[in-house]
Design an enzyme around this catalytic site. Structure first.
Site, PDB file in Angstrom:
ATOM      1  N   HIS A  36       0.865  -1.058   0.159  1.00 39.77           N
ATOM      2  CA  HIS A  36      -0.004   0.038  -0.051  1.00 39.77           C
ATOM      3  C   HIS A  36       0.785   1.313  -0.058  1.00 39.77           C
ATOM      4  O   HIS A  36       0.278   2.378  -0.078  1.00 39.77           O
ATOM      5  CB  HIS A  36      -0.877  -0.047   1.344  1.00 39.77           C
ATOM      6  CG  HIS A  36      -0.026   0.354   2.449  1.00 39.77           C
ATOM      7  ND1 HIS A  36       0.303  -0.723   3.047  1.00 39.77           N
ATOM      8  CD2 HIS A  36      -0.039   1.409   3.208  1.00 39.77           C
ATOM      9  CE1 HIS A  36       0.982  -0.335   4.260  1.00 39.77           C
ATOM     10  NE2 HIS A  36       0.767   1.064   4.182  1.00 39.77           N
TER      11      HIS A  36
HETATM   12  C1  UD1 Z   1      -2.033   5.227   5.967  1.00 38.93           C
HETATM   13  C2  UD1 Z   1      -0.932   5.716   6.874  1.00 38.93           C
HETATM   14  C3  UD1 Z   1       0.080   4.569   6.343  1.00 38.93           C
HETATM   15  C4  UD1 Z   1      -0.616   3.268   7.038  1.00 38.93           C
HETATM   16  C5  UD1 Z   1      -1.845   2.899   6.113  1.00 38.93           C
HETATM   17  C6  UD1 Z   1      -2.150   1.508   6.827  1.00 38.93           C
HETATM   18  C7  UD1 Z   1      -0.274   8.108   6.533  1.00 38.93           C
HETATM   19  C8  UD1 Z   1       0.349   8.919   6.238  1.00 38.93           C
HETATM   20  N1  UD1 Z   1      -0.245   6.720   6.234  1.00 38.93           N
HETATM   21  O1  UD1 Z   1      -1.832   5.005   4.543  1.00 38.93           O
HETATM   22  O2  UD1 Z   1       1.195   4.953   7.183  1.00 38.93           O
HETATM   23  O3  UD1 Z   1       0.632   2.042   6.727  1.00 38.93           O
HETATM   24  O4  UD1 Z   1      -2.633   3.837   6.625  1.00 38.93           O
HETATM   25  O5  UD1 Z   1      -3.421   1.264   5.943  1.00 38.93           O
HETATM   26  O6  UD1 Z   1      -0.907   8.197   7.616  1.00 38.93           O
HETATM   27  N2  UD1 Z   1      -9.030   4.632   1.721  1.00 38.93           N
HETATM   28  C9  UD1 Z   1     -10.222   4.130   1.484  1.00 38.93           C
HETATM   29  N3  UD1 Z   1     -10.986   3.749   2.592  1.00 38.93           N
HETATM   30  C10 UD1 Z   1     -10.253   3.955   3.951  1.00 38.93           C
HETATM   31  C11 UD1 Z   1      -9.133   4.692   4.078  1.00 38.93           C
HETATM   32  C12 UD1 Z   1      -8.423   4.854   2.888  1.00 38.93           C
HETATM   33  O7  UD1 Z   1     -10.879   4.224   0.407  1.00 38.93           O
HETATM   34  O8  UD1 Z   1     -10.997   3.484   4.737  1.00 38.93           O
HETATM   35  C13 UD1 Z   1      -8.330   5.095   0.289  1.00 38.93           C
HETATM   36  C14 UD1 Z   1      -8.846   6.631   0.090  1.00 38.93           C
HETATM   37  O9  UD1 Z   1      -8.878   6.633  -1.382  1.00 38.93           O
HETATM   38  C15 UD1 Z   1      -7.545   7.515   0.268  1.00 38.93           C
HETATM   39  C16 UD1 Z   1      -6.495   6.399   0.323  1.00 38.93           C
HETATM   40  O10 UD1 Z   1      -7.066   5.032   0.542  1.00 38.93           O
HETATM   41  O11 UD1 Z   1      -7.205   8.432  -0.211  1.00 38.93           O
HETATM   42  C17 UD1 Z   1      -5.198   6.606   1.229  1.00 38.93           C
HETATM   43  O12 UD1 Z   1      -5.819   6.675   2.676  1.00 38.93           O
HETATM   44  P1  UD1 Z   1      -4.829   7.437   3.664  1.00 38.93           P
HETATM   45  O13 UD1 Z   1      -5.574   7.371   4.936  1.00 38.93           O
HETATM   46  O14 UD1 Z   1      -4.246   8.719   3.069  1.00 38.93           O
HETATM   47  O15 UD1 Z   1      -3.273   6.522   3.623  1.00 38.93           O
HETATM   48  P2  UD1 Z   1      -3.058   4.982   3.662  1.00 38.93           P
HETATM   49  O16 UD1 Z   1      -2.452   4.862   2.211  1.00 38.93           O
HETATM   50  O17 UD1 Z   1      -4.310   4.192   3.998  1.00 38.93           O
END
Ligand code: UD1
Length: 365
Positions: A207
């Site tokens: 991820h």
């Molecule tokens: C975040 C953490 C990362 C951790 C990871 C575990 C930061 C900078 N990153 O990354 O350290 O290892 O979580 O998963 O805090 N999304 C969904 N549903 C959700 C959550 C996310 O669809 O419930 C999608 C959205 O498109 C979002 C993207 O995933 O924009 C990224 O989510 P985000 O929380 O920004 O970062 P992660 O890549 O999940």
């Protein structure tokens, strides 16, 4: 009596906070526990299912911040967390790990002069292109109590000029969750449902933006996974970000056609995922936590990154850092399957870290 306000935001936070809340429940004369969910992760599969599996209580406050750019997400958490801290007046705020919610809440507390303890402090990849590295560096600068999982983390903090009195080596609380749930996870039928019973298989998670947001890098990793799937089944629970990119880059159909033994599935809950990887012959990942969980369970792990903030999983454990080049990944998979590393368990990864964390909070008052 200490009032402790714990913060969770994203998936890897839940299994770090659950044992601490459980330990507070056992010590009701000493601790009053409050829980805040920032809502950084919000999908049922990324959040709710973990609350149920880990017996986490309903949050006392849910900030509902959702997704956004780093600045938007960090700022939204800060704005919504500040009034909660002012209303709750906790003795300590507990933040865990390295996600945006961790830094945002620590920063709010530092400005309000509310004491913050950082669980999993001191880890360093020395790669400042990783958002988590920035979150770690800054959180550790402003937190009052730095609770570490391994001796290398203490050394990193001391080298950054942090006074020893602020640092306490308490061990790995995520491993508390792992040991507490290993037996329960046997009730999961995930291996049977995937038709893996009695079969050798590998488990993959991916991820990191650096791996999944760049089409050639992601395609190279998929190529390696397809080659590995000629030797054993490969199961890949796909993070929402990664699924989005696979679709965007047009890689989804191609990989399903080319490698039928490589199975892309939805993200799994805590117990199903534990059941799945605990039976794997090999794990390939860019996650931080999984490098540690595989070390605790003596499962060979290949980390698909150029560095790790968790070097103890390499020096004492089962982990190898292999990068993202397809040839290198396939060769390392062969080595890891044919000559697994001898098991080794870092100190204080023993299921008792939560109590050591509570003792550290009492002693630091
Ligand atoms: C975040 C953490 C990362 C951790 C990871 C575990 C930061 C900078 N990153 O990354 O350290 O290892 O979580 O998963 O805090 N999304 C969904 N549903 C959700 C959550 C996310 O669809 O419930 C999608 C959205 O498109 C979002 C993207 O995933 O924009 C990224 O989510 P985000 O929380 O920004 O970062 P992660 O890549 O999940």
């Amino acid at each position: 009596m200490l009032k402790i306000l714990s913060v969770v935001g994203a998936r890897p936070n839940f299994m770090k906070v659950a044992p601490i809340i459980e330990a507070m429940k056992q010590r009701p004369r000493e601790f009053q526990s409050r829980l805040v969910h920032t809502g950084q992760h919000y999908d049922a599969r990324m959040s709710d299912s973990f609350f149920r599996a880990l017996n986490l209580p309903e949050p006392d406050a849910h900030l509902g911040v959702g997704s956004g750019t780093h600045a938007q997400q960090t700022a939204a958490v800060m704005q919504k967390f500040e009034p909660v801290v002012l209303a709750e007046q906790p003795d300590w705020v507990l933040v865990v790990g390295d996600v945006n919610s961790t830094l945002a809440c620590a920063l709010v507390c530092a400005k309000l002069l509310v004491k913050v303890a950082h669980v999993e402090a001191g880890l360093r990849s020395r790669d400042r292109t990783m958002p988590e590295e920035i979150n770690r560096l800054l959180t550790d600068q402003i937190a009052d109590l730095l609770l570490t999982t391994s001796p290398d983390a203490d050394e990193n903090l001391l080298a950054e000029g942090i006074p020893p009195a602020r640092i306490r080596f308490v061990g790995n609380v995520m491993i508390d969750s792992l040991y507490a749930n290993l037996e329960r996870a046997k009730q999961s039928s995930v291996r049977e449902e995937l038709g893996l019973k009695g079969q050798d298989y590998a488990v993959v998670t991916l991820h990191r933006p650096s791996n999944v947001d760049d089409a050639p890098t992601l395609a190279g990793i998929l190529d390696a996974l397809a080659q590995i799937s000629d030797r054993l089944s490969v199961v890949f629970p796909v993070h929402p970000r990664t699924r989005g990119r696979l679709q965007e880059f047009g890689l989804l159909d191609e990989i399903e056609r080319r490698a039928p033994q490589l199975r892309l599935i939805e993200p799994l809950g805590y117990l199903d995922f534990l059941r799945l990887y605990s039976g794997a012959k090999l794990v390939l990942t860019d996650s931080g936590g999984l490098q540690e969980e595989t070390t605790a369970l003596d499962i060979p792990c290949l980390t698909l990154r150029e560095n790790t903030e968790r070097p103890i999983t390499v020096t004492m454990g089962t982990n190898r850092i292999v990068g993202t080049d397809a040839g290198r990944i396939v060769a390392a998979a062969r080595d890891a399957l044919d000559a697994p590393r001898p098991p080794g368990h870092p100190p204080f990864w023993d299921g008792q870290a939560a109590d050591r964390i509570l003792n550290a909070l009492l002693e630091a008052r």
